[in-house]
Design a protein around this motif. Sequence first.
Motif, PDB file in Angstrom:
ATOM      1  N   ASN A   1     123.855  39.729  56.250  1.00 29.95           N
ATOM      2  CA  ASN A   1     123.711  40.618  57.391  1.00 29.95           C
ATOM      3  C   ASN A   1     123.031  41.883  56.887  1.00 29.95           C
ATOM      4  O   ASN A   1     123.218  42.273  55.732  1.00 29.95           O
ATOM      5  CB  ASN A   1     125.049  40.947  58.049  1.00 29.95           C
ATOM      6  N   VAL A   2     122.188  42.468  57.719  1.00 29.54           N
ATOM      7  CA  VAL A   2     121.435  43.650  57.287  1.00 29.54           C
ATOM      8  C   VAL A   2     122.149  44.907  57.747  1.00 29.54           C
ATOM      9  O   VAL A   2     122.870  44.911  58.762  1.00 29.54           O
ATOM     10  CB  VAL A   2     119.989  43.614  57.824  1.00 29.54           C
ATOM     11  N   LEU A   3     121.907  45.982  56.984  1.00 27.22           N
ATOM     12  CA  LEU A   3     122.455  47.295  57.284  1.00 27.22           C
ATOM     13  C   LEU A   3     121.316  48.296  57.333  1.00 27.22           C
ATOM     14  O   LEU A   3     120.226  48.044  56.781  1.00 27.22           O
ATOM     15  CB  LEU A   3     123.470  47.703  56.216  1.00 27.22           C
ATOM     16  N   PRO A   4     121.531  49.448  57.952  1.00 26.13           N
ATOM     17  CA  PRO A   4     120.445  50.443  58.012  1.00 26.13           C
ATOM     18  C   PRO A   4     119.923  50.843  56.629  1.00 26.13           C
ATOM     19  O   PRO A   4     118.731  51.125  56.491  1.00 26.13           O
ATOM     20  CB  PRO A   4     121.089  51.624  58.741  1.00 26.13           C
ATOM     21  N   GLU A   5     120.783  50.863  55.618  1.00 30.94           N
ATOM     22  CA  GLU A   5     120.288  51.261  54.297  1.00 30.94           C
ATOM     23  C   GLU A   5     119.354  50.217  53.682  1.00 30.94           C
ATOM     24  O   GLU A   5     118.735  50.458  52.643  1.00 30.94           O
ATOM     25  CB  GLU A   5     121.445  51.532  53.329  1.00 30.94           C
ATOM     26  N   ASP A   6     119.249  49.032  54.308  1.00 30.12           N
ATOM     27  CA  ASP A   6     118.298  48.031  53.827  1.00 30.12           C
ATOM     28  C   ASP A   6     116.866  48.362  54.239  1.00 30.12           C
ATOM     29  O   ASP A   6     115.933  47.685  53.798  1.00 30.12           O
ATOM     30  CB  ASP A   6     118.670  46.642  54.353  1.00 30.12           C
ATOM     31  N   THR A   7     116.686  49.361  55.073  1.00 25.45           N
ATOM     32  CA  THR A   7     115.346  49.722  55.529  1.00 25.45           C
ATOM     33  C   THR A   7     114.523  50.237  54.351  1.00 25.45           C
ATOM     34  O   THR A   7     114.907  51.184  53.664  1.00 25.45           O
ATOM     35  CB  THR A   7     115.424  50.793  56.625  1.00 25.45           C
ATOM     36  N   ARG A   8     113.366  49.635  54.108  1.00 25.25           N
ATOM     37  CA  ARG A   8     112.417  50.086  53.098  1.00 25.25           C
ATOM     38  C   ARG A   8     111.108  49.317  53.282  1.00 25.25           C
ATOM     39  O   ARG A   8     111.068  48.258  53.908  1.00 25.25           O
ATOM     40  CB  ARG A   8     112.959  49.895  51.689  1.00 25.25           C
ATOM     41  N   GLU A   9     110.054  49.838  52.686  1.00 25.90           N
ATOM     42  CA  GLU A   9     108.730  49.239  52.860  1.00 25.90           C
ATOM     43  C   GLU A   9     108.241  48.534  51.604  1.00 25.90           C
ATOM     44  O   GLU A   9     107.078  48.127  51.539  1.00 25.90           O
ATOM     45  CB  GLU A   9     107.719  50.333  53.256  1.00 25.90           C
ATOM     46  N   ASP A  10     109.081  48.429  50.592  1.00 28.51           N
ATOM     47  CA  ASP A  10     108.596  47.888  49.314  1.00 28.51           C
ATOM     48  C   ASP A  10     109.527  46.819  48.750  1.00 28.51           C
ATOM     49  O   ASP A  10     110.007  46.928  47.627  1.00 28.51           O
ATOM     50  CB  ASP A  10     108.398  49.013  48.289  1.00 28.51           C
ATOM     51  N   TYR A  11     109.788  45.792  49.562  1.00 33.16           N
ATOM     52  CA  TYR A  11     110.438  44.600  49.023  1.00 33.16           C
ATOM     53  C   TYR A  11     109.339  43.754  48.359  1.00 33.16           C
ATOM     54  O   TYR A  11     108.479  43.188  49.041  1.00 33.16           O
ATOM     55  CB  TYR A  11     111.128  43.802  50.130  1.00 33.16           C
ATOM     56  N   ILE A  12     109.365  43.706  47.015  1.00 35.62           N
ATOM     57  CA  ILE A  12     108.291  43.035  46.271  1.00 35.62           C
ATOM     58  C   ILE A  12     108.894  41.939  45.396  1.00 35.62           C
ATOM     59  O   ILE A  12     109.823  42.194  44.621  1.00 35.62           O
ATOM     60  CB  ILE A  12     107.510  44.028  45.385  1.00 35.62           C
TER      61      ILE A  12
END
Length: 1197
Positions: free
Chosen positions: A200-211
């Motif tokens: 499950n996702v949480l707001p802190e998972d927000t980011r633009e650099d999943y590499i």
Amino acid sequence: MQLKIMPKKKHFSAGRVPLILFLCQMISALDVPLDLVQPPTITQQSPKDYIIDPRENIVIQCEAKGKPPPSFSWTRNGTHFDIDKDPLVTMKPGSGTLIINIMSEGKAETYEGVYQCTARNERGAAISNNIVVRPSRSPLWTKERLEPITLHNGQSLVLPCRPPIGLPPAIIFWMDNSFQRLPQSERVSQGLNGDLYFSNVLPEDTREDYICYARFNHTQTIQQKQPISLKVISVDELNDTIAANLSDTEFYGAKPGKERPPTFLTPQGTESRKEELRGNVLSLECIAEGLPTPIIYWIKEDGTLPVNRTFYQNFKKTLQITQVSEADSGNYQCIAKNTLGAVHHTISVTVKAAPYWISAPQNLVLSPGENGTLICRANGNPKPRIGWLTNGVPVEIAPDDPSRKIDGDTIIFSNVQERSSAVYQCNASNEYGYLLANAFVNVLAEPPRILTSANILYQVIANRPALLDCAFFGSPLPTIEWFKGTKGSALHEDIYVLHDNGTLEIPVAQKDSTGTYTCVARNKLGMAKNEVHLEIKDPTRIIKQPEYAVVQRGSKVSFECKVKHDDTLIPTIMWLKDNGELPNDERFSIGKDHLVVTDVSDDDGGMYTCAANTTLDSVSASAVLRVVAPTPTPAPIYDVPNPPFDLELTNQLDKGVQLTWTPGDDNNSPITKFIIEYEDAMHEAGIWHHQAEVSGTQTTAQLTLSPYVNYSFRVMAENSIGRSVPSEASEQYLTKAAEPDQNPTAVEGLGTEPDNLVITWKPLNGFESNGPGLQYKVSWRQKDGDDEWTSVVVANVSKYIVSGTPTFVPYLIKVQALNDVGFAPEPAAVMGHSGEDLPMVAPGNVRVNVVNSTLAEVHWDPVPLKSVRGHLQGYRIYYWKAQSSSKRNRRHIEKKILTFQGNKTHGMLPGLQPYSHYVLNVRVVNGKGEGPASTDRGFHTPEGVPSAPSSLKIVNPTLDSLTLEWDPPSHPNGVLTEYTLRYQPINSTHELGPLVDLKIPANKTRWTLNHLNFSTRYKFYFYAQTSVGSGSQITEEAITTVDEAMASRQVDIATQGWFIGLMCAVALLILILLIVCFIRRNKGGKYPVKEKEDAHADPEIQPMKEDDGTFGEYRSFESDAEDHKPLKKGSRTPSDRTVKKEDSDDSLVDYGEGVNGQFNEDGSFIGQYSGKKEKEPAEGNESSEAPSPVNAMNSFV
């Protein structure tokens, strides 16, 4: 009964240590001694699946032994591989190993294929496995456009990785733009396929650099996927958006974030299948989504998970079973559970098996006419097929052998002959792989030989087993017999055990077992025997053991330990306390057989052990010491303080905390200070470090702390008596993480190969990391170029290798620490060099200046520094004597080497042999090795003076003649022109007569001297000459024979009557004079002793005059032609170039009589010691051999 055995097993003797019997394989499987004819045996080969680095030369190994040494050939993809037609392919000399030089030109893909090596000699051919050679591959990611992902809070998500297919497969990991690993947990984790799963996702998972990164270890490259952008919208954000666009007051429900039971993200459905090979690691994976985050459990239906082979990875989402076998087949169930429910998935596991050995064929040694078998048994799933080859050819099409019969997995041999020798290959294969084993049949007729060394001494403690080794070989297989003593009495089975490998075992050795034992090996071709010796030692015993003791604190205690041992063994006595070393305290003293502890304290209580050890055995005995309080006395007790207590932590900050405590009793001595220590339970558990000290009046301390340390504190009090024991530890306090505040030290860059740069550093310790995820950013660029910095982030290691660098180029290097919080300060750059390679250019214009007959000076032009390709260490001269200029000695002399450090352009070659032809060349040296040699340059050394003649003997003495025989000098050092003989008589008072010179042609080795005086001793001085001058001399003495008539007349005079009467009269007169003197003395008369002493002074104590000849005459070589005066009585020193050693033991006379040499301009001694020491005269002929010349300097350092 006499014991005869057919040996089968090999025993490894333990010598003087406790003997252990190793029961090993059949003698037929043992190695044949290498001096006997035998078929080839493959000893080393490359792996079946051989993945190579395309940037390096390809090396395919194939090593074999045999007699005669085998020749090698290769096939590639099933056809003959002619290496002579490919200039890039060479075979290592004396080996079958192929070296394919693709670094200079060519591509690795060109040589991809299946290779097989054959080693062949006259007895057969052995083959290697099929070696599949494949270059490693690290392909790039295919470019793709990734749309941003937007999800609601609580939804599940799978971020795909889909790495490119490389060889070997890549290692997958997820990081951000800062090269920081993305944190994983039970909620977020990476699957076995590389995808990133969110339960499950949480707001802190927000980011633009999943590499997603793919690391290909074989080529040390890392490829990355395009970054993936993820935005998680919370319920509050969604309600705000609805309120801004709608007029009603109904807010958006939290449906996307609604709690839900688990479902599996992977694998899909309720059932799946998994197949694994025997011996591999079985990995089963279940990843579930749900809210709250599900927990994974594993069970095996109808069975239990193996205890020591089961491991959990990835927060229990992955189950691993190591060394899997067929018994691990079955149904495994994973269960995902949260507060709202559970879901199950069943994985049906089938374990297959590539072929594995049950009984691999073993080498077989037979004698002509014998029978034998080769057995090849393998198992697998499915059952493997067995195939036989002989000398690499399928047995079905191989030449027929009447002694051979094949029965499935067994080959039966009967009535073998020498032509039956061959190498057989057994191939066991199924769809999952194959096994290939070589086993030779070697038909030999060989008498027995004993392989155990002769006269081994075995020492054994009484009443213990003794094992005497007798390793052997022979064909037919010998029988073994053992005898004891010189009378040849055979040993019997009732008290001895004879093992099949030839070892004799005495189960309980007694004193009477001591003696010499003989092992005899026999077959129809002969017999061999070997003697070994056995000594039985008395056991070490403790006859007086330490006893239990109870003593009062402050008193003294003594433990006794008396040891009895064999007289030939020296025991070592050691005392232990609680099985550890004694405290390093002067209160503990150890005597010959006791331990004394004075001023006993409570800490001294415990178990004390006395251990006695010899080279053959050890014994120990223990006793307990109990310490009790002394009888109370009214006097006050002064002691160290009691420890503080009630430790409390307050005012807890990121980098600070306040510690308070309550002091303990000071025991009548005021506390002067408190010492505070800390323990880092995260990085160094159990180790306490000094933190601070405060005054004895304080009970509070403000402590400065470091980031990311799990602190515990303890306090000790100190007074004039000493320091208390530590207090109980405080509660733990974990400080927050921070970026590192320092970088690694000892950063260096040094290449180990011509095309790499090895960057090393001293890593930070856990305390210095300041946070989790410690890594290092390694950066480098060429110092003299305009290139940008190249950087890579590595794990917490201490080395990184940069490949593909130019040879010996200066680099600027930086290593920066970072952790999950951030980077350390920017580090300073240090300089390093890429790897060195061998120098390319040889020194030119080599010139030789011959200084003298033993010294030459060499000059050369230095090589260009760029051609050195490394750190210039110096120049190295190789020189050797090619042949003597006199053409007498054409034997090749071993090359000598002199190294001159630094950028020298000349050097001296000392210790050369005169009149010789030398050849030399010069090479430049760097850290990698030597460069090419310069053109050989020859030079001649001029003539020198010869050494002394090798020997001088006087033979055939007569009344008036002596014959001299000699051997020429061992080192003529030129062309001999003549010999010089000087001689002089020695009279009965040891005075030397006139010296006679005589020149003798150089081609003579014998000379007779006539017209000499009879019955006279002569001394001879003999040396050789070249055109340069005279060499060292050799001396000898001899006597002409006596005239028998004159000797007879001398005897007759001594027996005449008148002579006897005269002697009696003289004796009577002397007696009368003595009586008169005695009477006068008794009457008080004076006897003028002093006057008579003055009148008859002893000539022996007269002052020595300047012209006195007591010490002889010293003359140089130039004065040899002058007149010679005889020495006075008592002198035996010759007037020539000899000197007698009298006082100094350090004289050069120790090396010979003459010193002929010189010193060069730098003080080095050049020349040789030669000659012969002077001897005292003696009756008869005396001969002395002259020592060989000793070169004063034969090397230059």
